[in-house]
Enzyme design. Structure first.
Site, mmCIF file in Angstrom:
data_model
loop_
_atom_site.group_PDB
_atom_site.id
_atom_site.type_symbol
_atom_site.label_atom_id
_atom_site.label_comp_id
_atom_site.label_asym_id
_atom_site.label_seq_id
_atom_site.Cartn_x
_atom_site.Cartn_y
_atom_site.Cartn_z
ATOM 1 N N LYS A 196 0.859 -1.183 0.000
ATOM 2 C CA LYS A 196 0.000 0.000 0.000
ATOM 3 C C LYS A 196 0.893 1.230 0.000
ATOM 4 O O LYS A 196 1.687 1.438 0.918
ATOM 5 C CB LYS A 196 -0.908 0.000 1.231
ATOM 6 C CG LYS A 196 -1.790 1.241 1.301
ATOM 7 C CD LYS A 196 -2.803 1.149 2.417
ATOM 8 C CE LYS A 196 -3.614 2.431 2.502
ATOM 9 N NZ LYS A 196 -4.657 2.363 3.537
ATOM 10 N N LYS A 249 -2.124 -1.429 -3.850
ATOM 11 C CA LYS A 249 -3.011 -0.267 -3.789
ATOM 12 C C LYS A 249 -2.199 1.010 -3.906
ATOM 13 O O LYS A 249 -1.181 1.121 -3.220
ATOM 14 C CB LYS A 249 -3.744 -0.305 -2.451
ATOM 15 C CG LYS A 249 -4.667 0.848 -2.207
ATOM 16 C CD LYS A 249 -5.263 0.720 -0.834
ATOM 17 C CE LYS A 249 -6.142 1.915 -0.571
ATOM 18 N NZ LYS A 249 -6.665 1.931 0.772
HETATM 19 C C1 PBG Z 1 -7.445 3.523 5.690
HETATM 20 C C2 PBG Z 1 -7.753 3.298 4.265
HETATM 21 C C3 PBG Z 1 -7.586 4.224 3.238
HETATM 22 C C4 PBG Z 1 -8.115 3.636 2.091
HETATM 23 C C5 PBG Z 1 -8.564 2.362 2.439
HETATM 24 N N1 PBG Z 1 -8.314 2.164 3.793
HETATM 25 C C6 PBG Z 1 -7.073 5.593 3.260
HETATM 26 C C7 PBG Z 1 -5.718 5.865 3.748
HETATM 27 O O1 PBG Z 1 -4.884 4.965 3.913
HETATM 28 O O2 PBG Z 1 -5.454 7.028 4.000
HETATM 29 C C8 PBG Z 1 -8.183 4.306 0.749
HETATM 30 C C9 PBG Z 1 -9.264 3.854 -0.160
HETATM 31 C C10 PBG Z 1 -9.542 4.757 -1.303
HETATM 32 O O3 PBG Z 1 -8.918 5.823 -1.498
HETATM 33 O O4 PBG Z 1 -10.452 4.405 -2.070
HETATM 34 N N2 PBG Z 1 -6.508 2.772 6.295
#
Ligand code: PBG
Length: 325
Positions: A196, A249
């Protein structure tokens, strides 16, 4: 000319193209993210995610039935926690009667076959909007992992099928697997957000949950987008620690990473087509600059072609409708 091979032969009609298409997306490839709020009869559009809504549990249950009828087999739950319930330790995340736990139960009750995935991270519950516990302006790893493991057990108790930790703390997959085993949840899966990246494409999501970080950014835990090998290292470790499914991601700017992860592991790979990617297509389509339906199909097919077995996407129902005709 006298050619031995004419590649255009296999492109000469839609029928031949359909016969030789290498990548075909189907509704069960999609994971539909859902944003849930307290109350009843509530359906609020998210300003930066046109056509996407935060819904109360009752309307969420209806939406889940609709998704099932379109052929979608999994939902990924996020809840919007009330400000007065937020603290530094994510106490509300462990509340057996919290919004997440009630949402899981309501969906399971209405539609037991639907695979329920739940987001595990502290940001929606954190006064700081960070994914972990904050001490001296730092996001501390080990104390956070303990809460994430308890949170995972709490979701499993409520009926979640797959726990999806999105926090990027070190060692959390092993801790979660351990906690699930110790509590007897031997059928609960883990889909790890393994690679991520710290990405600007999460902007609209943070509007949806009102979870933008109050100070700093997430670069001390989420990955630097300059890095490729690090994604493989993270992912292999998560598989060793017990992840059933791994995730890359965001998706579209990381197709190379999806492919490399796919080639490196033997567990299913998912990709998260995130909020900013949704917003870009929506905005361009609204301006009349892109054909939305075609952009959806091309984007999702590309993500699958890159190597994703599963795709979390806000276009899940729209794409399923397009596929189903
Ligand atoms: C939180 C989380 C996020 C997303 C999924 N879980 C945001 C972040 O890490 O700030 C992002 C999902 C999206 O942008 O569609 N842990």
């Amino acid at each position: 000319m006298h050619l031995i091979r004419r590649n255009r032969i296999l492109r000469q009609s839609p029928a031949i193209s359909a016969m030789v298409a290498e990548t075909i997306i189907k509704p069960s490839d999609f994971i539909a993210p859902l944003f849930i709020v307290e109350g009843t009869g509530i359906k609020e559009e998210i300003s930066s995610m046109q056509g996407y809504y935060r819904m109360s549990i009752d309307l969420t249950v209806n939406a889940v039935k609709e998704l099932w009828s379109l052929g979608i087999r999994s939902v990924l739950l996020f809840i919007k926690c009330k400000d007065e319930l937020k603290d530094n330790k994510g106490t509300e995340a462990l509340n057996p009667d919290g919004l997440m736990q009630r949402s899981i139960k309501a969906i399971k009750n209405a539609l037991p076959e639907m695979v329920i995935m739940t987001d595990v991270a502290l940001d929606p519950f954190s006064t700081y909007g960070h994914d972990g516990i904050v001490e001296n302006n730092e996001i501390v790893n080990d104390a956070t992992v303990e809460v994430l493991a308890q949170m995972s057990v709490s979701h499993a108790q409520a009926g979640a099928d797959i726990i999806a930790p999105s926090d990027m703390m070190d060692g959390r997959i092993l801790a979660i697997r351990d906690a699930l085993e110790n509590s007897g949840f031997t059928k609960t899966g883990i889909m790890s957000y393994s690679a991520k990246y710290a990405s600007c494409f999460y902007g609209p999501f943070r509007d949806a949950l009102d979870s933008a970080p109050g100070f700093g950014d997430k670069k001390t835990y989420q990955m630097d987008y300059s890095n490729r090998r690090e994604a493989i290292k993270e992912t292999l470790m998560d598989v060793e620690e017990g992840a059933d499914i791994v995730m890359v991601k965001p998706a579209m700017a990381y197709l190379d990473i999806i492919r490399e992860v796919k080639d490196a592991v033997d567990v299913p790979v998912s990709a998260y087509h995130v909020s900013g990617e949704y917003a870009m297509i929506k905005a361009a389509a609204n301006m009349g600059w892109l054909d939305e339906n075609k952009a959806i199909m091309e984007s999702l097919t590309s993500i699958k072609r890159a190597g994703a077995d599963l795709i979390a996407t806000y276009f899940a129902s729209k794409a399923a409708m397009l596929i189903n005709g």
